[in-house]
Design an enzyme around this catalytic site. Structure first.
Site, short mmCIF file in Angstrom:
data_model
loop_
_atom_site.label_atom_id
_atom_site.label_comp_id
_atom_site.label_asym_id
_atom_site.label_seq_id
_atom_site.Cartn_x
_atom_site.Cartn_y
_atom_site.Cartn_z
N SER A 202 0.84 -1.19 0.00
CA SER A 202 0.00 0.00 0.00
C SER A 202 0.89 1.25 0.00
CB SER A 202 -0.94 -0.05 1.21
OG SER A 202 -1.88 0.99 1.15
N ASP A 420 -8.35 -5.43 -5.96
CA ASP A 420 -8.16 -4.21 -5.17
C ASP A 420 -8.45 -2.98 -6.04
OD1 ASP A 420 -7.30 -2.21 -3.43
OD2 ASP A 420 -5.20 -2.44 -4.04
N HIS A 476 -6.50 -5.63 -1.47
CA HIS A 476 -5.44 -4.63 -1.33
C HIS A 476 -4.22 -5.19 -0.59
CE1 HIS A 476 -3.64 -0.74 -1.20
NE2 HIS A 476 -3.71 -0.65 0.11
#
Lengths: 499, 499
Positions: A202, A420, A476
């Protein structure tokens, strides 16, 4: 989860925070001021402790866990907390990995508990009153020694001794993490010879290549100790902020969340630029409002999962009242909603990590008993002038750092959970392609248990090579959704580079 | 599941059969010949029986189930078996629905058990030795009276009295189903006034509009009885064979299973035509071979589910030995594989439906005790000259039938599980758009439990209206994957047409 117009596109990459209010409270009432003053005079030097047991997990830990603080900055004014788990394979020879959870502001413990660590929440048997842990059979510590780092100050149990020291950005936190790593290796000289990888997902995707480059450069100018850096691993990484965010709309279209009509119109009116929109381009603004409306109730980290509404209320409820004074017998102890949603599971980590016995077991100093752990500290991002904690996203694209690493003797693994919408696989593929590397292996499926676990490509440039992999059905934080597949991916890549 | 080159594109729409060999055996050994002769002389006239209990489900059925045969064809030489479940709401006023499972050759019982019926396999508690049933709380019989039909002859418990009568095609089976329906309504005159919908999915998407048109036309020329036809419901329907199959490759690309490079190349070399390929177009043939390779291990009915390898072996094993003589204590009773896969669940229906007590409970005549139930009879499709059972796919596109229905006072609901690669949502949207209807409501999300259940559009033309809906995260048989969402979709559409 309420998005205002365009917010869908502009929303940040971090998972939802447990408490917006917490850091604010910490700094805006008298108790907090006292707490701050305490910190200023507190001398917590480098510390390391072995953790033998943890509340919620019966018996001794079946792996080696060390926690500790390392001070960085000129006066050690930033105290970074880490969890170090020795490899459950061969700690002497297995690689050393520094893991950074995203955010910015997400605790290393979140990555440990929910992604790649050796223990996790036993969701089925946990209650608000009694959080249970269990062993994660697909921990990345099967293959590597891993340092999970709370960074920057304000994340997890890390803190700063002065309000000013909380103010940071991508560049500064990179320097701090590099300093942390050097100190940690000096403290742990037996791991100096192990191959080192910097890893994260991320938002951390942005700082990982910066840190890696910092290390290569540091080695070159003779900064001690010489670090055996081998490469990096990034998952659903923020890398090219504009490109990554802009890919959300074509991704939503591909995933059947937007019709051809609205997608084609938006693409045309906005010229493919959905992030930095000219407010006078009313057709584009209008199209984006329609798109926002279509997507506002989609769970961004995994488009097929439900969005969690009650979690917000629950989180607020949990923290409005001091958790430690929760009346356990009260009928209004907040209950998790009936429909399963992933955020509910995250609540458990906050309950667990804020228990006094847990903080004692983790060797959080008694003097810090006032510290409250939040999984992801959103005040780091949504800072205003009145808040002393502030993180500035000052490096908009990390692509130039990747490009500089192409000249190094360096290996990279980049993976994307393909469901994601925060950092869609399409954006990631785009910036990788922009590196203009030589393709060594074209797109092909990779397998776990004879099932397609995703698709992979391999690129190189002299001594640099990059493996890209999608994780089919992953969100994600891909290892959270596909733990077995992701551990296989990592071990194969560490072993020989072929998934 | 092994695909040869291009087979991915050309593979048919039906789910996997339980026994390739079964119909062949039925017709190619002496026992079967005797069985056939028996059938020729057997006089099973129209029959209807109430089923009060079913093995595997404790107590009396909490709904009204009737089974029976109705003969169609000039001499009733085709005997079609049905399961009729009265609405659990208000049977007097709720619509009547005729449900056709796909294939061709899939039993109505498969649709009942695995998609929209009131009872289903209790997978968790079932074993090969003891199949358990449970109530499906999201049965479409909450909102409608439903006839589940085994059609054509050779499907489920339906059969023909002569080998020739097994030979059929889309046109002929349409006529037979229409004849079935008229006879059924004559037998059940109280349902003549209920609004009637024809429904089905997968391959049946092709014949549903044909049947609907047949009914409108029959009504117009005064064929009795007058049928209160209101419209139709089709899910992941085969409609435009070329368009639907050709959409698999762009769908796979959108879903991150094909890279931009191979997709763009294939699109260019094959000019978007992946089904009817010129064998001299070597670049296209080569590209499709690569595409096949990338997709051969993807589960077509739902791209995120595992493919089931052991099921094939298991099915063969189950049927090589007569199920009824299975040594239940033997160590080599085939066990389901450890990794869950959907096909394993299908095995239970074959075990259950072939038990003598189950067939007795369903009122399968004693004379038919030799009949073996298969969930989907693949010999209907993969017929050769030596096999007397043969189904010809003689209507390649049903779009002209939809077009003719636009002139009628008719309602249509078309839905797509959006993770199905057999009939991807993209193909379905394409042919709907080709109808050039007026758009009444543009694309928007529809919700169940405040979560996005999918996206919907509404079209009309005078007295015809069509609602299209995606089912987010659904596979080829959407109600099997998203039962709650699909029941909501149906009831809302039946009530007022707005999802």
């Amino acid at each position: 989860m309420a998005y205002t117009s365009l917010q869908f596109i502009r929303s940040t990459t971090k998972p939802q925070s447990l408490s917006y209010l917490q850091q604010w409270i910490r700094f805006n009432n008298w108790g907090s001021v006292v707490f701050l003053l305490l910190l200023v005079f507190l001398e917590i030097t480098e510390s390391r402790f072995l953790v033998k047991t943890l509340p919620g997990l019966p018996g001794d830990l079946p792996f080696t866990l060390e926690t500790g603080y390392i001070g960085v900055g000129e006066y050690d004014e930033v105290q970074l907390f880490y969890y170090f788990v020795e490899s459950e394979g061969n700690p002497k020879d297995d690689p050393l990995m520094l893991w950074l959870t995203g955010g910015p502001g997400c605790s290393g413990l979140s990555g440990l508990l929910y992604e790649i660590g050796p223990f996790t929440i036993n969701y089925v048997n946990s209650t608000v009153e009694n959080v249970m842990l269990e062993i994660n059979p697909h921990s990345w510590t099967k293959a590597a020694n891993i340092i999970f780092l709370d960074q920057p100050a304000g994340s997890g149990f890390s803190y700063a001794k002065t309000p000013e020291a909380y103010i940071t950005n991508d560049t500064l936190s990179t320097v701090q993490i590099y300093q942390f790593l050097r100190k940690w290796l000096v403290d742990h000289p037996t791991f100096l010879k192990n191959p080192l990888y910097i890893a994260g997902d991320s938002y951390s995707g942005l700082v990982v290549p910066m840190i890696v480059l910092e290390i290569y450069n540091g080695n070159e100018v003779g900064e001690g100790p010489q670090i055996n850096i081998k490469g990096y691993v990034i998952g659903n990484p923020l890398a090219d902020t504009n490109g990554d965010y802009n890919s959300r709309i074509p991704f939503a279209h591909r995933m059947a969340l937007l019709s051809d009509a609205i997608y084609n119109s938006t693409k045309e009116t906005c010229h493919g630029e959905y992030l930095n929109v000219d407010p006078n381009n009313t057709r584009c603004v209008h199209d984006l409002q329609v798109v926002d409306k279509f997507l506002e109730r989609i769970c961004m980290p995994h488009i097929l999962e439900p969005v969690c509404d009650t979690s917000y209320a629950l989180k607020f409820h949990l923290f409005k009242r001091d958790l430690r004074s929760l009346d356990k017998t009260s009928a209004d102890v907040p209950q998790l909603q009936k429909q399963w949603c992933r955020d509910d599971n995250y609540v458990y980590s906050s309950i667990w990590a804020n228990r006094r016995d847990v903080q004692e077991a983790l060797h959080i100093p008694k003097e810090l008993n006032g510290i409250e752990w939040v999984r992801c500290n959103e005040t780091l991002v949504f800072s205003t002038d009145t808040e002393p904690i502030s993180y500035t996203h000052n490096v908009i694209s990390a692509v130039s750092y990747h490009r500089k690493l192409i000249d190094k003797n360096c290996r990279a693994l980049v993976y994307s959970g393909d469901h994601d919408m925060l950092i869609p696989y399409m954006g990631t593929i785009n910036w990788i392609e922009s590196l203009k590397l030589l393709v060594v292996n074209y797109w092909r499926p990779w397998f776990v248990d004879e099932q397609v676990a995703g698709y992979t490509m391999k690129y190189s440039n002299k001594n640099y090579n990059l493996t890209y992999a999608t994780v089919k059905g992953g969100g994600h934080t891909a290892p959270e959704y596909k733990p077995k597949e992701c551990l296989s991916m990592l071990t194969r890549w560490l072993d020989n580079g072929n998934l």
